[in-house]
Design a protein around this motif. Structure first.
Motif, mmCIF file in Angstrom:
data_model
loop_
_atom_site.group_PDB
_atom_site.id
_atom_site.type_symbol
_atom_site.label_atom_id
_atom_site.label_comp_id
_atom_site.label_asym_id
_atom_site.label_seq_id
_atom_site.Cartn_x
_atom_site.Cartn_y
_atom_site.Cartn_z
ATOM 1 N N LEU A 120 0.978 -1.175 0.017
ATOM 2 C CA LEU A 120 0.054 0.098 0.068
ATOM 3 C C LEU A 120 0.985 1.270 0.082
ATOM 4 O O LEU A 120 0.484 2.237 -0.588
ATOM 5 C CB LEU A 120 -0.778 -0.125 1.334
ATOM 6 C CG LEU A 120 -2.142 -0.899 1.169
ATOM 7 C CD1 LEU A 120 -2.630 -0.852 2.662
ATOM 8 C CD2 LEU A 120 -3.223 -0.602 0.071
ATOM 9 N N GLU A 121 1.909 1.157 0.729
ATOM 10 C CA GLU A 121 2.748 2.334 1.055
ATOM 11 C C GLU A 121 3.351 2.664 -0.429
ATOM 12 O O GLU A 121 3.600 3.888 -0.569
ATOM 13 C CB GLU A 121 3.942 1.894 2.071
ATOM 14 C CG GLU A 121 4.526 2.958 2.582
ATOM 15 C CD GLU A 121 4.346 3.521 3.775
ATOM 16 O OE1 GLU A 121 3.374 3.184 4.351
ATOM 17 O OE2 GLU A 121 5.065 4.358 4.622
ATOM 18 N N TYR A 122 3.910 1.882 -1.219
ATOM 19 C CA TYR A 122 4.622 2.310 -2.383
ATOM 20 C C TYR A 122 3.802 2.094 -3.595
ATOM 21 O O TYR A 122 4.461 2.259 -4.475
ATOM 22 C CB TYR A 122 6.006 1.262 -2.173
ATOM 23 C CG TYR A 122 6.926 1.617 -0.858
ATOM 24 C CD1 TYR A 122 7.692 2.574 -1.354
ATOM 25 C CD2 TYR A 122 6.755 0.871 0.123
ATOM 26 C CE1 TYR A 122 8.627 3.108 -0.146
ATOM 27 C CE2 TYR A 122 7.714 1.290 1.089
ATOM 28 C CZ TYR A 122 8.520 2.176 0.887
ATOM 29 O OH TYR A 122 9.382 2.779 1.997
ATOM 30 N N LYS A 123 2.836 1.793 -3.572
ATOM 31 C CA LYS A 123 1.915 1.548 -4.683
ATOM 32 C C LYS A 123 2.171 2.796 -5.730
ATOM 33 O O LYS A 123 2.016 2.780 -7.007
ATOM 34 C CB LYS A 123 0.480 1.126 -4.426
ATOM 35 C CG LYS A 123 -0.213 2.430 -4.316
ATOM 36 C CD LYS A 123 -2.001 1.778 -3.987
ATOM 37 C CE LYS A 123 -2.639 2.756 -3.854
ATOM 38 N NZ LYS A 123 -3.767 2.709 -2.934
ATOM 39 N N LYS A 124 2.002 4.046 -4.825
ATOM 40 C CA LYS A 124 2.297 5.372 -5.882
ATOM 41 C C LYS A 124 3.412 5.361 -6.608
ATOM 42 O O LYS A 124 3.807 6.424 -7.528
ATOM 43 C CB LYS A 124 2.073 6.563 -4.971
ATOM 44 C CG LYS A 124 0.791 6.546 -4.143
ATOM 45 C CD LYS A 124 -0.160 7.341 -4.936
ATOM 46 C CE LYS A 124 -1.798 6.892 -4.386
ATOM 47 N NZ LYS A 124 -1.969 7.235 -3.087
ATOM 48 N N GLU A 125 4.437 4.550 -6.144
ATOM 49 C CA GLU A 125 5.768 4.754 -6.965
ATOM 50 C C GLU A 125 6.024 3.938 -7.995
ATOM 51 O O GLU A 125 7.008 3.552 -8.464
ATOM 52 C CB GLU A 125 6.956 4.677 -5.729
ATOM 53 C CG GLU A 125 7.600 5.773 -5.088
ATOM 54 C CD GLU A 125 7.277 5.867 -3.586
ATOM 55 O OE1 GLU A 125 8.322 5.505 -3.172
ATOM 56 O OE2 GLU A 125 6.141 6.303 -3.001
ATOM 57 N N GLY A 126 4.787 3.342 -8.385
ATOM 58 C CA GLY A 126 4.867 2.561 -9.756
ATOM 59 C C GLY A 126 4.859 0.960 -9.044
ATOM 60 O O GLY A 126 5.217 0.621 -8.179
ATOM 61 N N LEU A 127 4.847 0.246 -10.242
ATOM 62 C CA LEU A 127 4.639 -1.231 -10.137
ATOM 63 C C LEU A 127 6.093 -2.005 -9.606
ATOM 64 O O LEU A 127 6.064 -2.848 -8.985
ATOM 65 C CB LEU A 127 3.968 -2.016 -11.242
ATOM 66 C CG LEU A 127 2.680 -1.849 -11.412
ATOM 67 C CD1 LEU A 127 1.933 -2.297 -12.806
ATOM 68 C CD2 LEU A 127 1.853 -2.680 -10.245
ATOM 69 N N ILE A 128 7.042 -1.586 -10.640
ATOM 70 C CA ILE A 128 8.347 -2.046 -10.623
ATOM 71 C C ILE A 128 9.223 -1.416 -9.467
ATOM 72 O O ILE A 128 9.724 -2.013 -8.423
ATOM 73 C CB ILE A 128 9.329 -1.960 -11.801
ATOM 74 C CG1 ILE A 128 8.437 -2.402 -12.899
ATOM 75 C CG2 ILE A 128 10.603 -2.757 -11.689
ATOM 76 C CD1 ILE A 128 8.110 -3.948 -13.051
ATOM 77 N N THR A 129 9.343 -0.041 -9.574
ATOM 78 C CA THR A 129 10.204 0.697 -8.621
ATOM 79 C C THR A 129 9.468 1.015 -7.125
ATOM 80 O O THR A 129 10.252 1.111 -6.135
ATOM 81 C CB THR A 129 10.579 2.156 -9.274
ATOM 82 O OG1 THR A 129 9.277 2.637 -9.629
ATOM 83 C CG2 THR A 129 11.516 2.093 -10.314
ATOM 84 N N GLY A 130 8.277 0.720 -7.334
ATOM 85 C CA GLY A 130 7.539 0.963 -6.046
ATOM 86 C C GLY A 130 7.008 -0.617 -5.340
ATOM 87 O O GLY A 130 8.050 -0.739 -4.472
ATOM 88 N N ILE A 131 5.877 -1.179 -5.810
ATOM 89 C CA ILE A 131 5.609 -2.423 -5.124
ATOM 90 C C ILE A 131 6.572 -3.494 -5.243
ATOM 91 O O ILE A 131 7.040 -4.068 -4.285
ATOM 92 C CB ILE A 131 4.349 -2.750 -5.806
ATOM 93 C CG1 ILE A 131 3.179 -1.728 -5.512
ATOM 94 C CG2 ILE A 131 4.030 -3.999 -5.136
ATOM 95 C CD1 ILE A 131 1.662 -2.116 -6.154
ATOM 96 N N GLY A 132 7.144 -3.613 -6.154
ATOM 97 C CA GLY A 132 8.114 -4.763 -6.774
ATOM 98 C C GLY A 132 9.434 -4.705 -5.818
ATOM 99 O O GLY A 132 9.686 -5.440 -5.048
#
Lengths: 165, 332
Positions: A122-134
């Protein structure tokens, strides 16, 4: 030469004095900071963890009875259900407060693992699929997996040596 | 190092608060309050920029001046590379200095601004600070929704922004003097005990300030520290007594005032660069304008660490800057 020795000794005394000063301050901080209530936390965790066990057992029985499957298969269903609930409640935004109250009672079981993964997602979803969530999904759960696997390997070896395959 | 000022005055201030603060005891003193963490923006980082932008807009509106009337903008916050201030300033078109000393940023900005004003290099200076609970949790600690229990000494970062307009125009509240603190290594490695980390720096700055100006603690109606929390406040009082032989009774901590510690889940109290300004620029200024307090010493404390050094098990240094404010009796 003698002057040099005295200089070193004086320096040493100054450094020692500073360490003593610091130690005095750290002791003051420790004496004023409240201790965590380990006993209450343990009792809460024991009760809540026990309740989680009852819920898990109920789910296993429920699945094996309704779908007529073995308890081994039903336990996988149970784990998936608990992970789903952990993730759902995390997304709804109040599971962290529940865990905070329940201490390790909900953090150590699979629900805590689900919370760790989902909260990072949830925290990193705004930073993109690869660079955030992945990259960040395993931020907390990564250590659990790594040291879980390592300790399983070590205990497996010990068991192999002591009791055979 | 202590400076005395003769013609630096506080023109206007503004405070914008987040959810927890607007449910706290000082809610009616803030100029604007939000009741969600996003403030209508897409991310928490953008929300923090909105907070700061709002506080600037409000202070300009209160002072009834335009952006172009301001000579200098000094701002800082907790985000990496003080990105909140940097982005906000890009829309302002005012000469800008970005500063950082963690939660002591607010007082550092006032000191820099006061020196510029005292030297008559500029006429009007705008200073701003902000912090956002979720943005700093993300940056310094764990994901917001992660439920790992926290220790009792942990503090809760304040969501909010505050701005102050300083100028040479004679006004009700005067910046009388200021002390630039020295950084002190507390010897503590525990990142969940910021009160303990920062109390030593606060004590040193208070002592230096009183010594430089040859004042007794009773000279001030209130000595208000930044964000030590309820345990940090006790440590500060005790340390002042044993180390500097100062028994100060008129001391309080804004971390304990901004939240209702018993009812709200904030552990030891508030923290963050916005903690002290949110209390001081609203509630304390109101009391000063009503002549309840005449002389107030604001001591902002900051822990100068980052997560890399904390994980490398290094001890945490801290700093405190003090600003003395006085009610100007000539204006009623």
């Amino acid at each position: 030469m003698c002057f040099f020795c005295i200089k070193i000794i004086i320096n040493y005394i100054i450094i020692l004095g500073e360490i003593m000063e610091k130690k005095k301050y750290i002791d003051l901080v420790n004496s004023k900071s409240p201790k965590e209530n380990i006993f209450t936390n343990a009792v809460v965790a024991f009760v809540v963890g026990g309740l989680m066990g009852i819920i898990g057992q109920f789910l296993i029985d429920f699945y094996s009875y309704t779908f007529s499957i073995s308890t081994k298969q039903a336990s996988i269903f149970m784990i998936v259900t608990l992970i789903f609930l952990g993730c759902l409640l995390t997304c709804l935004g109040f599971f962290d407060k529940v865990i905070h109250k329940a201490r390790c009672g909900l953090l150590v079981p699979i629900t805590g693992f689900a919370n760790a993964m989902m909260s990072a997602t949830l925290e990193y979803k705004k930073e993109g699929l690869i660079t955030g969530i992945g990259t960040n999904m395993f931020k907390i759960a990564g250590s659990v997996i790594i040291y879980g696997v390592i300790s399983a390997y070590i205990f497996g070896l010990i068991r192999l040596v002591l009791w055979g395959a | 190092m202590t400076f005395k000022y003769n013609n630096v005055y506080v023109d206007n201030t503004s405070t914008v608060s987040g959810v927890m603060e607007s449910n706290g005891p000082l809610s009616k003193f803030y100029d604007k309050s939000y009741n969600d963490y996003y403030m209508g923006m897409k991310t928490w980082e953008l929300a923090e920029m909105k907070l700061m932008q709002d506080s600037i807009d409000i202070v300009l509106e209160k002072a009834n001046i335009l952006k172009k009337d301001i000579d200098l903008f000094i701002a800082g916050d907790l985000s990496n590379q003080i990105v909140t201030s940097n982005y906000v300033t890009s829309s302002l078109n005012i000469p800008y200095l970005g500063i950082y000393s963690a939660c002591a940023t607010s007082m550092e900005s006032i000191i820099i601004a006061s020196n510029f004003l005292e030297a008559r290099k500029v006429k009007k200076v705008l200073v701003s600070t902000s912090s956002h609970n979720n943005a700093s949790e993300k940056q310094f600690r764990y994901p917001v929704e992660y439920g790992g229990p926290k220790r009792k000494t942990a503090t809760f970062t304040v969501t909010g922004a505050a701005s102050m307009l300083l100028s040479n125009n004679i006004n009700k509240i005067k910046v009388e003097s200021a002390t630039i603190g020295t950084s002190v290594d507390s010897g503590i490695k525990d990142v969940y005990n910021m009160g303990g980390v920062m109390a030593i720096a606060a004590a040193k700055t208070i002592y230096e300030h009183l010594k430089d100006l040859k004042r007794e603690p009773e000279y001030y109606d209130l000595i208000l520290t930044g964000d030590l929390g309820m345990y940090g406040k006790d440590i500060l009082k005790e340390y002042l007594k044993i180390e500097y032989n100062l028994n100060i009774r008129n001391i309080d901590d804004s971390a304990c005032m901004i939240f209702n510690i018993n009812d709200q889940q904030v552990y030891a109290g508030g923290s963050g660069p916005a903690c002290l300004p949110l209390v001081a620029y609203s509630y304390i200024f109101e009391l000063m304008k009503n002549k309840k307090y005449k002389r107030v010493l604001l001591v902002a404390t900051g822990a100068l660490m980052n997560t890399t050094l904390v994980n490398q098990k290094e001890t945490i240094p801290s700093i405190a800057h003090a600003v003395s404010l006085e009610v100007n009796d000539d204006i009623s």
